[in-house]
Design a protein around this motif. Structure first.
Motif, mmCIF file in Angstrom:
data_model
loop_
_atom_site.group_PDB
_atom_site.id
_atom_site.type_symbol
_atom_site.label_atom_id
_atom_site.label_comp_id
_atom_site.label_asym_id
_atom_site.label_seq_id
_atom_site.Cartn_x
_atom_site.Cartn_y
_atom_site.Cartn_z
ATOM 1 N N SER A 157 -3.579 -49.324 53.699
ATOM 2 C CA SER A 157 -3.641 -48.714 52.168
ATOM 3 C C SER A 157 -3.140 -47.307 52.305
ATOM 4 O O SER A 157 -2.214 -46.800 51.674
ATOM 5 C CB SER A 157 -4.923 -48.915 51.899
ATOM 6 N N PHE A 193 -2.198 -49.936 40.734
ATOM 7 C CA PHE A 193 -2.783 -50.944 41.728
ATOM 8 C C PHE A 193 -4.102 -51.550 41.295
ATOM 9 O O PHE A 193 -5.001 -50.795 41.021
ATOM 10 C CB PHE A 193 -3.051 -49.991 42.981
ATOM 11 N N ASP A 194 -4.262 -52.707 41.452
ATOM 12 C CA ASP A 194 -5.699 -53.445 41.459
ATOM 13 C C ASP A 194 -6.405 -52.619 42.807
ATOM 14 O O ASP A 194 -5.549 -52.428 43.750
ATOM 15 C CB ASP A 194 -5.527 -54.850 41.644
ATOM 16 N N VAL A 195 -7.564 -52.831 42.714
ATOM 17 C CA VAL A 195 -8.387 -51.816 43.809
ATOM 18 C C VAL A 195 -9.093 -52.644 44.683
ATOM 19 O O VAL A 195 -8.842 -52.909 45.548
ATOM 20 C CB VAL A 195 -8.999 -50.787 43.159
ATOM 21 N N SER A 214 -7.637 -50.426 37.738
ATOM 22 C CA SER A 214 -8.974 -51.142 38.084
ATOM 23 C C SER A 214 -9.938 -51.256 37.156
ATOM 24 O O SER A 214 -10.179 -50.588 36.042
ATOM 25 C CB SER A 214 -9.401 -50.416 39.184
ATOM 26 N N TRP A 239 -4.334 -40.809 45.123
ATOM 27 C CA TRP A 239 -3.712 -41.106 43.811
ATOM 28 C C TRP A 239 -3.366 -39.808 43.151
ATOM 29 O O TRP A 239 -3.927 -38.736 43.538
ATOM 30 C CB TRP A 239 -4.989 -41.550 42.817
ATOM 31 N N LEU A 261 -14.238 -45.013 40.701
ATOM 32 C CA LEU A 261 -12.705 -44.971 41.622
ATOM 33 C C LEU A 261 -12.526 -43.499 42.039
ATOM 34 O O LEU A 261 -11.927 -43.480 42.920
ATOM 35 C CB LEU A 261 -11.686 -45.645 40.338
ATOM 36 N N VAL A 315 -6.443 -41.042 38.154
ATOM 37 C CA VAL A 315 -7.359 -42.343 38.082
ATOM 38 C C VAL A 315 -7.389 -42.966 36.768
ATOM 39 O O VAL A 315 -7.767 -42.309 35.806
ATOM 40 C CB VAL A 315 -8.724 -41.871 38.519
ATOM 41 N N VAL A 358 -6.485 -52.645 47.459
ATOM 42 C CA VAL A 358 -6.433 -51.366 48.156
ATOM 43 C C VAL A 358 -7.754 -51.252 49.096
ATOM 44 O O VAL A 358 -7.502 -50.790 50.377
ATOM 45 C CB VAL A 358 -6.611 -50.361 47.247
ATOM 46 N N SER A 409 -8.501 -46.252 34.742
ATOM 47 C CA SER A 409 -9.471 -47.343 34.616
ATOM 48 C C SER A 409 -9.770 -48.212 33.418
ATOM 49 O O SER A 409 -9.161 -47.516 32.344
ATOM 50 C CB SER A 409 -10.968 -46.403 34.924
ATOM 51 N N SER A 467 -1.057 -44.669 41.011
ATOM 52 C CA SER A 467 -2.600 -44.767 40.191
ATOM 53 C C SER A 467 -3.226 -46.094 40.491
ATOM 54 O O SER A 467 -2.667 -47.187 40.471
ATOM 55 C CB SER A 467 -2.409 -44.122 38.910
ATOM 56 N N PRO A 468 -4.766 -46.183 40.426
ATOM 57 C CA PRO A 468 -5.184 -47.367 40.314
ATOM 58 C C PRO A 468 -5.166 -47.856 38.845
ATOM 59 O O PRO A 468 -5.207 -46.934 37.967
ATOM 60 C CB PRO A 468 -6.872 -47.064 40.720
#
Length: 239
Positions: free
Chosen positions: A112, A12-14, A129, A147, A136, A150, A18, A152, A126-127
């Motif tokens: 969300s 996911f884009d955060v 981002s 999540w 995050l 994470v 989100v 990133s 998971s993010p």
């Protein structure tokens, strides 16, 4: 209809997808400023801060000799310039740090947490981002984002939409790109993910930028899922 039966993970884009960064920051800073007796146009500061987000990451891309710089540091550098620009007086080092860490204290959109919780029953979530790992992780604790791990841009030392981010996420999950679905409220993010073979899901967040929103009101590409919220994505994915 796209065949999504092979999807094993959703990333996911955060910011904006989100979490509602704009409302969260404006409310946070307004309350904080009132308690501290600091007067400022916090809405203008927040909008100005986000407006220089892409340019700050481009500086990292253009200057690889300086090494990768995490988003917390970029946020702080931008903040210092904006505080001077808006002539906000009386901020201590601790105040500047508090404002910078406002990005760690963002609230999710109303759908969300419930939508992610449903998706987590069947898929890795998971993010993916541009936020750094600490940002995050702290945000997930603050907002209750469930999540599984994470991911990133920091892990790949590349900011989206560089290919290393999308392909790096698939590689870390030991999955081919077509078993990973990118979820975003931003068509450009999905366009870059799709080019690299990831599945795609678009969810509109038409109030992300408040009255300043200029695009991403609707899907503009041939995405695998176009949904009104995370609950609809969960339903489409059999959760």
């Amino acid at each position: 209809m796209s065949d999504l039966s092979g999807v094993k993970a959703l990333v996911f884009d955060v910011f904006g997808t989100v979490v509602d960064w704009r409302t969260s920051l404006i409310n946070d800073f307004t309350r904080w400023g009132e308690a501290r007796g600091i007067k400022a146009d916090w809405t203008a500061l927040v909008d100005g801060w986000r407006a220089v987000y892409a340019a700050s990451m481009d500086e990292v891309r253009k200057n690889p000799q300086n090494g990768y710089v995490i988003l917390d540091v970029l946020h702080r550098r931008s903040l210092e310039k904006l505080v001077a620009q808006f002539d906000i007086k009386g901020l201590s080092e601790a105040d500047l740090q508090h404002l910078t860490l406002g990005w760690h204290r963002l609230h999710g959109w109303p759908d969300s947490v419930a939508g992610l919780t449903r998706l987590k029953t069947k898929y890795i979530i998971s993010p993916l981002s541009n936020g750094n790992v600490a940002l995050l992780t702290n945000m997930a604790k603050f907002a209750g984002l469930p999540w599984d791990l994470v991911m990133s841009a920091e892990l790949f030392e590349h900011y989206k939409p560089d290919p290393e981010t999308y392909l790096g996420a698939a590689k870390l999950l030991c999955l081919p790109p077509d078993q990973v679905m990118m979820v975003a409220a931003h068509n450009y993010d999905l366009k870059h993910a799709q080019k690299l073979g990831l599945k795609t899901a678009f969810v509109a967040r038409p109030t992300e930028y408040g009255p300043l929103q200029k695009y991403d009101f609707e899907a503009t590409g041939e995405w695998d899922i176009v949904a009104k919220d995370f609950g609809e994505i969960a339903s489409r994915m059999g959760c």
